[in-house]
Scaffold this motif. Structure first.
Motif, PDB file in Angstrom:
ATOM      1  N   UNK A   1      55.151  44.026  64.084  1.00  0.00           N
ATOM      2  CA  UNK A   1      54.003  43.787  64.971  1.00  0.00           C
ATOM      3  C   UNK A   1      53.066  42.694  64.457  1.00  0.00           C
ATOM      4  N   UNK A   2      53.458  42.050  63.363  1.00  0.00           N
ATOM      5  CA  UNK A   2      52.671  40.944  62.799  1.00  0.00           C
ATOM      6  C   UNK A   2      51.220  41.380  62.543  1.00  0.00           C
ATOM      7  N   UNK A   3      51.103  42.524  61.888  1.00  0.00           N
ATOM      8  CA  UNK A   3      49.790  43.038  61.528  1.00  0.00           C
ATOM      9  C   UNK A   3      49.420  42.589  60.124  1.00  0.00           C
ATOM     10  N   UNK A   4      48.158  42.326  59.850  1.00  0.00           N
ATOM     11  CA  UNK A   4      47.749  42.023  58.476  1.00  0.00           C
ATOM     12  C   UNK A   4      47.850  43.281  57.617  1.00  0.00           C
ATOM     13  N   UNK A   5      48.567  43.204  56.516  1.00  0.00           N
ATOM     14  CA  UNK A   5      48.826  44.387  55.696  1.00  0.00           C
ATOM     15  C   UNK A   5      47.541  45.052  55.212  1.00  0.00           C
TER      16      UNK A   5
END
Length: 225
Positions: free
Chosen positions: A215-219
């Protein structure tokens, strides 16, 4: 870095926790129904009404204490009753019934990841609704990932033990099931000595890493709570 009061944390976590444990239990009952056992349906447990599933200790006390202490938040609901003998093929079908709970948590983790992603998009668009959506989405991902991985452990009465038992030969399955009265104390011991965290954290991290990638979320958003 965001700082939350206890009341804010309760508001953020309450809905994800209630949905996580409720849908988990309904999934058990629904699969059991499809495989021949109507026990949960007859007892009114195939409902998303959380009050039908709340366990005072597992749904309220334990998550509340963990939230207060700042650790991982997880809990449990009243188990949905399943009549083993009503299943079409009891030994095989019980594995499917048991696996349904963690599978439901996996699906919910994905849904909450989508909520978190939408929240981030709204934040970037400077829309106020974005922050609560993101925080609740992150909480939903965390609680469902924790519940899924915890329940997959082969320790009675966790779901993983039901799946394992269905694969074992009859005599071995019977001996294995006799551990169940001590399962809760085994879990407490593993938690107290930090072993449970050592087992679960790599599994949870792998799942979070997968969702971050997909989902291309910032870790870093998973460290805000």
């Amino acid at each position: 870095m965001f700082e939350f009061s206890l009341v804010q944390k309760i508001i953020i976590w309450a809905i994800p926790v209630l949905f996580a444990i409720t849908v988990h239990e309904v999934a058990h009952g629904w699969v059991a129904l499809k495989l021949g056992d109507r026990t949960a349906q007859m007892l009114g447990r195939l409902t998303l009404n959380p009050f039908k599933h709340i366990d005072p200790i597992g749904t309220v006390l334990v998550p509340g204490l963990l939230l207060l202490l700042g650790g991982f938040v997880f809990g449990w609901a009243k188990p949905v009753p399943v009549s083993y003998q009503n299943l079409h093929q009891p030994k095989r079908d019980m594995a499917w019934v048991a696996a349904a709970g963690p599978a439901a948590n996996f699906i919910m983790a994905i849904i909450w990841a989508i909520v978190a992603k939408l929240g981030l998009m709204l934040i970037h668009a400077d829309i106020t609704l974005g922050q609560p959506m993101m925080f609740m989405g992150v909480a939903g991902v965390l609680i469902n990932t924790m519940l899924m991985m915890l329940n997959l452990l082969p320790i009675p009465p966790l779901d993983g033990s039901r799946v394992l038992s269905s694969w074992l030969p009859g005599p071995m399955a019977y001996k294995f099931s006799r551990i169940e009265p001590y399962g809760f104390f085994i879990l407490l011991g593993l938690l107290y000595f930090g072993i449970l965290n050592l087992i679960l954290w790599p599994l949870v991290s792998a799942m979070l890493g997968l969702l971050v990638s997909v989902f291309h979320l910032p870790a870093q958003i998973f460290s805000i709570l």
